[in-house]
Design a protein around this motif. Sequence first.
Motif: not given
Length: 127
Positions: A1-3, A6-7, A60, A101, A104-105
Amino acid sequence: MSLVVTWSPFFQPSVRRLGRGHQLAGQVERLEPAEDELVRANIQDEGETHLACVRKEDKYVTAACDCDTFAGGRFCQHIWALLLDVQHNDEAPGASADELSGLTVRAPKARKRVEAEPTTRREAEPE
């Protein structure tokens, strides 16, 4: 998954637009990350410079900025501008988009509000 994918759920659309404007205008200056950081940058915003960074905390990844929006407990346009710069600029210092990416954010923590001084009431003057 791209950055960016993800964010993006952590940012309001209007914040993403403002951050994109900073990145497209070349207002992101990537810096060498500090020891506990993955990426770091100065972002120019209407005559002010804001420092934004992304760091790993346990399992994280989280971001921080010195602006009022982040102090209020929300991710800001400066962090989004930094993330876009990471996505589109592999030559700058710090971690790559692929490295970020895959983590986990963690959303920003709400900051404690500073209590305002209690106001004193003036007693009504006798009539």
